[in-house]
Every structure is written in C-alpha cells, then in structure tokens.
Design a protein around this motif. Structure first.
Motif, PDB file in Angstrom:
ATOM      1  N   HIS A   1       0.910  -1.270   0.229  1.00 19.44           N
ATOM      2  CA  HIS A   1      -0.176   0.350   0.350  1.00 19.44           C
ATOM      3  C   HIS A   1       0.312   1.505   0.263  1.00 19.44           C
ATOM      4  O   HIS A   1       0.520   1.962  -0.501  1.00 19.44           O
TER       5      HIS A   1
ATOM      6  N   GLY B   1      -4.165  -2.760   5.910  1.00 19.39           N
ATOM      7  CA  GLY B   1      -4.553  -1.139   6.541  1.00 19.39           C
ATOM      8  C   GLY B   1      -4.946  -0.116   5.572  1.00 19.39           C
ATOM      9  O   GLY B   1      -5.163  -0.545   4.530  1.00 19.39           O
ATOM     10  N   GLY B   2      -6.032   1.107   5.423  1.00 18.22           N
ATOM     11  CA  GLY B   2      -5.403   2.717   4.904  1.00 18.22           C
ATOM     12  C   GLY B   2      -4.117   3.141   4.976  1.00 18.22           C
ATOM     13  O   GLY B   2      -3.669   3.207   5.404  1.00 18.22           O
ATOM     14  N   THR B   3      -4.424   3.626   3.589  1.00 21.83           N
ATOM     15  CA  THR B   3      -3.840   5.158   3.529  1.00 21.83           C
ATOM     16  C   THR B   3      -3.932   5.931   3.600  1.00 21.83           C
ATOM     17  O   THR B   3      -5.406   6.223   3.767  1.00 21.83           O
TER      18      THR B   3
ATOM     19  N   GLY C   1      -9.934  -3.217  -3.214  1.00 24.39           N
ATOM     20  CA  GLY C   1     -10.813  -2.619  -3.158  1.00 24.39           C
ATOM     21  C   GLY C   1     -11.796  -1.655  -1.623  1.00 24.39           C
ATOM     22  O   GLY C   1     -11.238  -1.461  -1.646  1.00 24.39           O
TER      23      GLY C   1
ATOM     24  N   LYS D   1     -13.670   4.892   0.258  1.00 19.76           N
ATOM     25  CA  LYS D   1     -13.696   4.084  -0.387  1.00 19.76           C
ATOM     26  C   LYS D   1     -12.935   4.158  -1.791  1.00 19.76           C
ATOM     27  O   LYS D   1     -12.002   5.933  -2.156  1.00 19.76           O
ATOM     28  N   PRO D   2     -12.673   3.581  -2.488  1.00 18.07           N
ATOM     29  CA  PRO D   2     -11.396   3.326  -3.428  1.00 18.07           C
ATOM     30  C   PRO D   2     -12.418   4.920  -4.570  1.00 18.07           C
ATOM     31  O   PRO D   2     -11.810   5.264  -5.425  1.00 18.07           O
ATOM     32  N   GLN D   3     -12.844   5.091  -4.475  1.00 22.70           N
ATOM     33  CA  GLN D   3     -14.107   5.599  -4.874  1.00 22.70           C
ATOM     34  C   GLN D   3     -14.142   7.371  -4.297  1.00 22.70           C
ATOM     35  O   GLN D   3     -14.975   8.126  -5.025  1.00 22.70           O
TER      36      GLN D   3
ATOM     37  N   TRP E   1      -5.871  10.960  -5.625  1.00 22.66           N
ATOM     38  CA  TRP E   1      -5.956  10.867  -4.907  1.00 22.66           C
ATOM     39  C   TRP E   1      -6.991  10.108  -3.710  1.00 22.66           C
ATOM     40  O   TRP E   1      -7.022  10.239  -2.844  1.00 22.66           O
TER      41      TRP E   1
ATOM     42  N   SER F   1      -5.286  -6.389  -0.278  1.00 21.82           N
ATOM     43  CA  SER F   1      -5.913  -5.530   0.203  1.00 21.82           C
ATOM     44  C   SER F   1      -7.740  -5.712   1.063  1.00 21.82           C
ATOM     45  O   SER F   1      -7.526  -6.825   1.876  1.00 21.82           O
TER      46      SER F   1
ATOM     47  N   GLN G   1       5.696   1.422  -6.188  1.00 20.98           N
ATOM     48  CA  GLN G   1       5.091   0.594  -5.233  1.00 20.98           C
ATOM     49  C   GLN G   1       5.385  -0.979  -5.108  1.00 20.98           C
ATOM     50  O   GLN G   1       5.909  -1.775  -6.041  1.00 20.98           O
TER      51      GLN G   1
ATOM     52  N   GLY H   1      -7.176  -7.961  -6.580  1.00 17.09           N
ATOM     53  CA  GLY H   1      -6.120  -7.198  -6.242  1.00 17.09           C
ATOM     54  C   GLY H   1      -6.764  -5.959  -5.309  1.00 17.09           C
ATOM     55  O   GLY H   1      -6.417  -4.725  -4.573  1.00 17.09           O
TER      56      GLY H   1
ATOM     57  N   ALA I   1      -7.672   8.151  -0.556  1.00 10.98           N
ATOM     58  CA  ALA I   1      -6.214   7.563   0.081  1.00 10.98           C
ATOM     59  C   ALA I   1      -7.379   8.005   1.415  1.00 10.98           C
ATOM     60  O   ALA I   1      -9.099   8.727   1.354  1.00 10.98           O
ATOM     61  N   GLU I   2      -7.453   7.777   2.703  1.00 16.01           N
ATOM     62  CA  GLU I   2      -8.321   7.473   3.255  1.00 16.01           C
ATOM     63  C   GLU I   2      -8.061   9.671   4.730  1.00 16.01           C
ATOM     64  O   GLU I   2      -9.284   9.847   4.797  1.00 16.01           O
TER      65      GLU I   2
ATOM     66  N   PRO J   1     -13.194  -2.457   1.303  1.00  8.19           N
ATOM     67  CA  PRO J   1     -13.433  -3.390   2.020  1.00  8.19           C
ATOM     68  C   PRO J   1     -14.750  -3.305   2.941  1.00  8.19           C
ATOM     69  O   PRO J   1     -14.997  -4.760   4.312  1.00  8.19           O
TER      70      PRO J   1
ATOM     71  N   TRP K   1       1.825   8.132  -0.891  1.00 10.14           N
ATOM     72  CA  TRP K   1       0.949   6.736   0.067  1.00 10.14           C
ATOM     73  C   TRP K   1       1.165   5.853   1.204  1.00 10.14           C
ATOM     74  O   TRP K   1       2.496   5.359   0.636  1.00 10.14           O
TER      75      TRP K   1
ATOM     76  N   GLN L   1      -3.996  -1.146  -9.642  1.00  9.37           N
ATOM     77  CA  GLN L   1      -4.025  -0.487  -7.188  1.00  9.37           C
ATOM     78  C   GLN L   1      -4.827  -0.073  -7.351  1.00  9.37           C
ATOM     79  O   GLN L   1      -5.266   0.614  -7.920  1.00  9.37           O
ATOM     80  N   TYR L   2      -4.980  -1.228  -6.143  1.00  8.28           N
ATOM     81  CA  TYR L   2      -6.418  -0.640  -5.707  1.00  8.28           C
ATOM     82  C   TYR L   2      -6.024  -0.373  -4.459  1.00  8.28           C
ATOM     83  O   TYR L   2      -4.771  -1.099  -3.415  1.00  8.28           O
ATOM     84  N   PHE L   3      -6.834   0.814  -3.577  1.00  8.52           N
ATOM     85  CA  PHE L   3      -6.249   1.611  -2.711  1.00  8.52           C
ATOM     86  C   PHE L   3      -7.348   1.015  -1.365  1.00  8.52           C
ATOM     87  O   PHE L   3      -8.670   0.673  -2.000  1.00  8.52           O
ATOM     88  N   ILE L   4      -6.256   0.271  -0.971  1.00  7.79           N
ATOM     89  CA  ILE L   4      -7.422  -0.773   0.681  1.00  7.79           C
ATOM     90  C   ILE L   4      -8.141   1.096   1.049  1.00  7.79           C
ATOM     91  O   ILE L   4      -7.292   1.762   1.509  1.00  7.79           O
ATOM     92  N   SER L   5      -9.014   1.152   2.370  1.00  9.93           N
ATOM     93  CA  SER L   5      -9.146   2.476   2.565  1.00  9.93           C
ATOM     94  C   SER L   5     -10.981   1.271   3.324  1.00  9.93           C
ATOM     95  O   SER L   5     -11.900   1.329   3.096  1.00  9.93           O
ATOM     96  N   VAL L   6     -11.262   1.025   4.423  1.00 17.34           N
ATOM     97  CA  VAL L   6     -11.550   1.029   5.178  1.00 17.34           C
ATOM     98  C   VAL L   6     -12.863   1.915   5.685  1.00 17.34           C
ATOM     99  O   VAL L   6     -13.678   1.942   5.344  1.00 17.34           O
TER     100      VAL L   6
END
Lengths: 326, 297
Positions: free
Chosen positions: A88, A267-269, A178, B15-17, B158, A240, A99, A176, B160-161, A180, A281, B7-12
């Motif tokens: 991440h 984790g979250g970024t 998306g 969201k990616p969107q 961008w 992820s 990355q 990959g 990100a959380e 959570p 990030w 690349q998918y950004f994880i964010s609890v």
C-alpha cells in the motif's frame, strides 16, 4: 488603545509561532527529510515489522547529495519505501510511480477462462465483478474479481439458495482489493448472529506506538444466509480488501481457506504531498482479525496449495480441484 | 522493485471511489450553500422591511475574487495557491450608539496545480457583530460571534483515507471598526476599516490521520453506514483560545453614495488569516477584493 493593539499584535505573533508554518525547501535533502518524516509520523507497522526507521534514515540520507538528479532521488526514496515491504505504500511523481511488489517469488497462476470452460461447462452468469455458476450440480462457485459493486452478492447468494447447493466456493484469487465494506458485507452472509470479525486501529499521533483504541467491526446476519460449508480460494494476489475478507472469515467454523497466503495489505492509507510535488501514500491504520492477528503479511490458508505454470497449461486448476474435493 | 500496474487502494473508511465521492460532496455542499444564501437573502429582506423604523438600516452585498494560500498539513508540506470567488450578503442596523450587523459569506476556491495536488475549498461563514459607538471618534468597538467552516476536498488522483478535511469553528471575538466620511471635491466618500480577532472558540478538526473526529472513533464499534457521524463530528470539537485557533480579519474599503443617498457603491479589500494548532495544523491566507453594493433605508 495602543496597549490593547500591542497586546493583540503580540498575541497574534505568539500564536503564529508554529514550526509547521515554514514549508521545507524544494532541495534534495529537504525533500528526502520531508518524505522520511511524514512516514515516520504516520506509518503504523514500524513496531510490528521491527523496522528501525531512524537507522534507515542514516543509511539512505548518506546517498542524497545536493546535486543529485530527480530520478536518482526518486530511486533512493523508493528504495527506502521498499524497506517497509508494504504494497500500500506508493511514491508517485509526475512521470514515475513506485509500489512495492508483494507478489515477488510467488507463483500466482490463475486462468478464469479455464474455470469457465472446464469446471463451469460454459454455464455461468456474470453480475458486476462476480462470475458464478454450479460445479458438479451441487457446488456453488463464485469468482470475485475486485471488491467493487458488492450489492450483486445478494443475487449470487439467492441463486445458490435456489439451487440448494451443498457447498460454496468463493474464489478471490487475483483479487487486488477495493472496498473493504464489501468484505464485511459478504462475511455477513455466513453468520447467524452478530459476530465480531475484526478491529481497526488508526494512528493517533507522531509516536510509533500512538494509536486510537480498537474499533470493532461486526458481521450482521442477513436474511439470506448460508450455514453449510464454504471454501475460500486465495493466492498471493488476493490483496488488500481481499485479504481483509480472508481475515474476517478465517475463524468462522464452517469456512476454510485454501490456496496461497494472501498478499496482505492490512491497512488504510493516507497520502501526502512532498515539497517537490511528489506524493507518498503510506498505511496509517490497520485491521486485525477477531483473534488480534495482523493481516499485513498475508492470511495463511488452512490448506496450502498453488498452481504451477504447467498445471494451467495442462488445463488443470489444482487449487480449485482441492476446493471441490474438500 | 516493480510497479504493480493494477493498484487498488484499500481503505476501510474511505472508499476507492473516494475522489469521485469527494467531487460529489463538494458539489452537494456548494448546492446547499447556494440554497442557504438564497434563504438568508429572504431573511434579510424581511428584517429590512420590519425592524427599526426611523433608524439607519442597510443591506449590503459584496461580490469579489479571493486569492488564497492554503496549507493543510494533513495533505501537504506546501502552501498551495488558489483563486476563487466569494459572496457576502449582510444586514446592518445602526443607531446613534451602536451597530448591529449580520452577514453570511460563501467562498469557493480551487488551490494547487497539476493532477495530484488540487483541492476544492468551501468556506461558509455566518457572523453576527455588535459594536458600541465611541461618540465623535468614528470608532466602534465590540464583539462578534462567528460560525464558520473551511472544508477542504482533495481532488485529482488522491484515493486515500485523508481525502477530506475540515476546520469548523464557533468563535466569540473582539472587533473594532473605524468609519470616516471624506470629501473629495464635491464627492462624498465613506471610508471604513475593520479588524477582528477571536478570543475563544469551539474548534472541530479531524483526528490525526482520519477524516473523522476522535470521539467518533472512540465509539469502539465502527458503523460502516456512518450512523451518527454528523452529530459526533459536531460534538467532537475542543475549546480553543487564541494559541490554538486564530482567525483574524482586516478589511478596508470605501463606498460612494448615489445622489439620492439610497445606494452606496464601492470597493473593499479583506485580508483574512486562519490558523489552527491542533494535531496537524492548517494555515490560510486570504486576500479578497470585492465590489460592494449597499442599499440604505
């Protein structure tokens, strides 16, 4: 009146004394230091991964000189970021991106076309990122490509219910990640009562060990639920949110994970712009499963198995066959 | 080292969107701001018609450009420059001994450049001010109540959380105003200068690396549907003196009355400085140049 004005002025000046007010300069060392400092103050896994970030600074700062090229500086910062071994963590300039490759050294052979033709006999449906059908008349199979458009999972589960399947295989290989929230929602189909499926903690301050209290994440039972056996297929490219899902359901009694260790990404970024416009990030909060295990380095399946290149070229998905058998 | 293409950004929590949602939220709030401005205009018109027979009352409208330097340290190490517009609508009720005024300002600006560092800023602000007049001096001194927020939506790629940030304040402060009528030849000109500074504020800022306040995160059970988020953000602030929150404003300008003394038209410059010193600070310099229209009854 003058006294009041002077007091106010002094007050303003005192209030303005904040060291963050002065932006770092756009030279190589300031850029490097800004990058190092932001990571130092916001990254969550230093202690878990036993990384001495100060030590790394000394090691890499020596490579940074005043007249270093932008490409070289990018390469040094990327190498430093790679020390975190975190998929991440990303560094991006206008024309470069780094990355960490968490799949290096793993065979992640997977072919959805093979599954469609050989195992699903070309009889399948596609809803959003879900591809699903029935294997051997009794096993429900669903491949989920990425954690997006999760609302279709309700239709998938309804389909399996109508077909009265004896077992479900949820395939999240090469997924990959998306959103959570979808992982939490999907896990909710396999519980009969409100169940703790993990916690999240986020960075609370500059110190490496400064975290918020644990925030619980729960699966809430759905109207359509499934209480029979479920096999979840994973590989190293299950990253992820896919790792989150594996971590969330890993301790469910009727669910077993089959395949490779997942790619992690637990984790979250947070993203930050450096003085020269590059963006970094880094992971600023983390998920733990309901037994307080981190998933950052991957979730280890109950049954370890992987496809070789020749398996796939010989039209065999050994991992799926194991999931069908078990 | 290899760049992973997909690349998918994880964010609890984000969201990616997120970027798309940010854009949507920005547009929604802009829409709300327009509606509030309209409602406030009606309110002002009503007050104008009903209050204070025989006293000096006026409505004013300032429209202008805003040049900003903003540094939100949740996002960036740099000051970002930007330009936007602002609209202020206000009502003033003046007697021999005092001035009451209420104003609503909306500011919309875009800061940063390039694909990865742009932000949309929205700053709605409602101010009520009461000033006592010092006879024969042209000076008015008093206090004000300021309810405002600076909303910062990061755009560009961008995900990100920490893609949304906000500074929400309710301040009680001191202000002073100096008014003087100047004659240039046969033309009368009303010159006005004002300075304000908060003394005590209730300040709401996001937590260290998160778009939500600390108290929302202390709930211990995360609600994915964000139940109760709004109220927890509003109750998640802290009391702050000047060392934690500073929002000072200096403005000067003039208006020229029309022949029938019913209208005044003019120019107005506002310097506005905002700073928070909580966790990750924010700094913002604003320079507004406004066209002023005033209607006096």
């Amino acid at each position: 009146m003058k006294y009041i004005a002077c007091t106010m002025l002094l007050w303003i000046l005192l209030a303005s004394c904040n060291k963050e007010f002065n932006s770092p300069k756009n030279n190589s060392k300031d850029v490097f230091n800004s990058f190092w400092k932001y990571t130092d103050e916001n990254y969550v896994y230093f202690d878990y991964k036993n990384i001495d970030w100060n030590d790394k600074k000394n090691e890499y700062l020596n490579k940074v000189s005043d007249n270093i090229s932008e490409d070289s500086l990018f390469s040094i910062c990327s190498s430093l970021l790679a020390e975190l071994k975190d998929g991440h963590c990303i560094l991006e300039s206008k024309n470069q991106k780094f990355q960490y490759d968490f799949t290096k050294g793993y065979q992640t052979n997977f072919d959805l076309a093979l599954i469609k033709s050989k195992y699903l006999k070309n009889n399948f449906q596609v809803k959003g990122f879900y591809t699903f059908g029935i294997i051997n008349d009794t096993i429900g199979y669903v491949y989920y490509e990425k954690f997006k458009q999760g609302s279709y999972f309700a239709e998938v589960m309804q389909f399996f219910k109508e077909k009265n399947v004896s077992k479900i295989i949820i395939d999240i290989r090469n997924n990959g990640g998306g959103d959570p929230e979808i992982a939490q929602d999907m896990a909710s189909y396999f519980v009969s009562q409100e169940t703790l499926i993990g916690t999240i903690q986020h960075k609370g301050g500059k110190e490496h060990n400064n975290f918020s209290s644990k925030i619980e994440i729960k699966a809430i039972p759905k109207a359509v639920s499934f209480d029979k056996k479920v096999n979840v297929l994973t590989n190293r490219k299950s990253f992820s949110a896919a790792s989150y899902f594996a971590g969330m359901v890993n301790n469910f009694p009727k669910i077993q994970l089959i395949g490779q260790i997942t790619g992690g990404g637990g984790g979250g970024t947070a993203a930050y712009e450096m003085p020269n416009g590059w963006v970094v990030w880094i992971t600023s909060n983390y998920f733990q499963d309901n037994k307080n295990n981190h998933i950052e380095n991957g979730v280890i399946p109950n049954i370890l198995i992987e496809n070789t290149t020749s398996d796939i070229s010989n039209q065999t998905d050994k991992m799926l066959e194991k999931a069908i058998e078990k | 080292m290899q760049v992973i293409e997909q690349q998918y950004f994880i964010s609890v929590f984000a969201k990616p969107q997120n970027v798309r949602r940010n854009q949507k939220t920005h547009e929604q709030i802009l829409d709300y701001m327009t509606k509030y401005l309209f409602t406030f205009s009606i309110l002002i018109a009503t007050m104008f018609k009903s209050i204070g027979q025989g006293t000096n009352k006026s409505v004013f409208l300032n429209v202008g450009l805003n040049f900003l330097n903003n540094k939100e340290t949740h996002y960036t190490s740099n000051f970002r420059n930007g330009i936007g517009y602002n609209i202020l609508i206000g009502y003033e009720y003046k007697t021999q001994n005092s001035i009451n005024n209420i104003s609503l300002t909306f500011l919309n600006a875009k800061t940063g450049n390039g694909n990865i560092s742009t932000s949309n800023l929205l700053q709605p602000e409602l101010i009520y001010e009461y000033l006592r007049t010092i006879p024969k001096s042209g000076i008015n001194i008093g206090g004000y109540l300021d309810f405002g927020s600076l909303l910062n939506f990061r755009s560009g790629k961008w995900a990100a959380e920490n893609s949304t940030n906000y500074t929400i304040w309710s301040s009680l402060g001191l202000s002073t105003q100096y008014q003087k009528a100047v004659n240039i030849g046969t033309q009368k000109l009303n010159w006005n200068t004002r300075f304000s500074i908060p003394a005590f504020s209730y300040l709401i800022r996001p937590s260290y690396t998160f778009p939500y306040t600390d108290n929302y995160l202390q709930n211990n059970v995360f609600e994915f549907d964000r139940t109760g988020l709004g109220s927890r953000i509003l109750t998640g602030g802290r009391f702050a003196f000047l060392d934690k929150f500073l929002k000072t404003q200096f403005q000067t300008g003039f208006t020229i009355p029309t022949k029938n003394n019913k209208w005044e038209l003019g120019l107005n410059y506002v310097f506005d400085y905002l700073q928070t010193n909580e966790l990750k600070p924010v700094f913002q310099f604003g320079h507004q140049l406004n066209l002023t229209t005033k209607f006096i009854k």
